[in-house]
Design a protein around this motif. Structure first.
Motif, short mmCIF file in Angstrom:
data_model
loop_
_atom_site.label_atom_id
_atom_site.label_comp_id
_atom_site.label_asym_id
_atom_site.label_seq_id
_atom_site.Cartn_x
_atom_site.Cartn_y
_atom_site.Cartn_z
N PRO A 50 46.11 17.66 -50.04
CA PRO A 50 45.01 16.60 -50.26
C PRO A 50 46.20 15.45 -50.27
N GLY A 51 44.56 14.38 -48.57
CA GLY A 51 44.94 13.12 -49.00
C GLY A 51 45.55 12.79 -47.67
N ALA A 52 45.61 14.14 -47.02
CA ALA A 52 46.18 14.21 -45.43
C ALA A 52 44.72 13.98 -44.63
N THR A 53 44.98 14.57 -43.47
CA THR A 53 44.62 14.41 -42.28
C THR A 53 44.56 14.78 -41.06
N LEU A 54 44.03 15.64 -40.40
CA LEU A 54 44.28 16.62 -39.95
C LEU A 54 43.58 16.21 -38.08
N ASN A 55 44.27 16.05 -37.24
CA ASN A 55 43.62 15.27 -35.48
C ASN A 55 42.31 15.98 -35.04
N VAL A 56 41.99 15.40 -34.41
CA VAL A 56 41.35 16.52 -33.53
C VAL A 56 41.18 15.82 -32.15
N ARG A 57 41.54 16.08 -31.07
CA ARG A 57 41.80 15.62 -29.81
C ARG A 57 41.15 16.29 -28.88
N LYS A 58 41.07 15.38 -27.40
CA LYS A 58 39.94 16.31 -26.69
C LYS A 58 40.19 17.26 -25.72
N ASP A 59 42.10 17.44 -25.41
CA ASP A 59 42.81 18.37 -24.99
C ASP A 59 43.52 19.22 -25.70
N PRO A 60 43.93 19.77 -26.07
CA PRO A 60 45.53 20.78 -26.77
C PRO A 60 46.47 20.64 -25.99
N SER A 61 46.54 19.48 -26.26
CA SER A 61 47.97 18.68 -26.26
C SER A 61 48.63 17.26 -27.37
N LEU A 62 49.37 17.13 -27.89
CA LEU A 62 49.65 15.97 -28.38
C LEU A 62 49.29 14.82 -27.91
N LYS A 63 49.29 15.06 -26.06
CA LYS A 63 48.51 13.70 -25.67
C LYS A 63 47.53 13.23 -25.36
N GLY A 64 46.81 14.29 -26.04
CA GLY A 64 44.97 13.99 -25.74
C GLY A 64 44.48 13.10 -26.70
N LYS A 65 43.39 12.37 -26.22
CA LYS A 65 42.68 11.47 -26.99
C LYS A 65 42.00 12.24 -27.89
N LYS A 66 42.82 11.25 -29.05
CA LYS A 66 42.29 11.72 -30.72
C LYS A 66 40.20 10.73 -30.44
N GLY A 108 38.72 12.43 -33.36
CA GLY A 108 38.18 12.54 -34.72
C GLY A 108 39.25 12.86 -35.21
N ALA A 109 38.89 13.41 -36.51
CA ALA A 109 39.81 13.91 -37.89
C ALA A 109 38.86 14.73 -38.93
N LEU A 110 40.17 15.69 -39.58
CA LEU A 110 39.17 16.23 -40.42
C LEU A 110 40.12 15.80 -42.08
N ALA A 111 39.65 16.51 -43.15
CA ALA A 111 40.34 15.90 -44.03
C ALA A 111 41.04 17.20 -44.72
N ALA A 112 41.82 17.22 -45.12
CA ALA A 112 42.14 17.94 -45.91
C ALA A 112 41.54 19.34 -47.08
N GLU A 113 41.47 20.75 -46.39
CA GLU A 113 41.12 21.65 -47.47
C GLU A 113 39.79 21.47 -46.80
N THR A 114 38.75 20.68 -45.61
CA THR A 114 37.72 20.97 -44.91
C THR A 114 37.36 22.32 -44.62
N ASP A 115 36.32 23.20 -45.08
CA ASP A 115 36.01 24.19 -44.52
C ASP A 115 35.23 24.19 -43.64
N GLY A 116 34.69 25.67 -43.12
CA GLY A 116 32.99 26.21 -42.43
C GLY A 116 33.99 25.37 -41.18
N ILE A 117 34.67 25.25 -40.65
CA ILE A 117 35.48 24.89 -39.15
C ILE A 117 35.23 25.96 -38.13
N VAL A 118 33.98 26.01 -37.32
CA VAL A 118 33.76 27.10 -36.32
C VAL A 118 35.06 26.83 -35.11
N ASN A 119 35.53 28.69 -35.51
CA ASN A 119 36.55 28.76 -34.76
C ASN A 119 35.68 28.95 -32.91
N LEU A 120 35.52 28.33 -31.80
CA LEU A 120 35.95 28.73 -30.68
C LEU A 120 36.92 29.08 -29.40
#
Length: 137
Positions: free
Chosen positions: A57-73, A75-87
């Motif tokens: 709790p309290g942590a966030t998970l970055n969402v990036r444009k590309d599958p890389s740490l260098k990919g542009k951020k 957005g972010a998802l809060a800890a324990e966010t659910d219902g995330i669609v797997n593409l």
């Protein structure tokens, strides 16, 4: 044209037709073999349809444009966010194999795992090591 020239031209045409035929067969075989690789993120049949963020709790998970740490951020998802669609995910092994592996193998594999996700209209990539299977209601 002499008889020899006619025969030579016919042989040359036949060779060209055979070559074109074999190239067509080869191209068809390659396209079939490479089709699963055409899309960077193909959800495996045994992958979960939905994820949840597995962080404290309290942590966030970055969402990036590309599958890389260098990919542009993007957005972010809060800890324990659910219902995330797997593409679909990039991972060295199918999800069920990964899930049933030893902890050591899973740690190595998850460091290389990026998942393409969709959540509330946001589509991007996130580190798979912070996601787990979710069953939304």
């Amino acid at each position: 044209m002499s008889h020899k020239q006619d025969a030579f031209a016919a042989m040359k045409l036949m060779t060209t037709v055979k070559t074109a035929f074999y190239i067509g067969i080869l191209a068809t075989g390659l396209s079939v073999a490479l089709t699963p690789l055409a899309s960077p993120a193909n959800a495996e049949v045994d992958d979960p349809k939905f994820f949840r963020v597995n962080m404290k709790p309290g942590a966030t998970l970055n969402v990036r444009k590309d599958p890389s740490l260098k990919g542009k951020k993007i957005g972010a998802l809060a800890a324990e966010t659910d219902g995330i669609v797997n593409l679909g995910c990039h991972v060295g092994m199918p999800y069920l194999e990964w899930r049933n592996s030893t902890t050591a193998i899973r740690k190595v594999e998850t460091r290389r795992k990026w998942c393409n996700i969709k959540y509330n209209g946001m589509v991007g990539w996130t580190a798979g090591q912070y996601l787990e299977a979710d069953r939304p209601e």
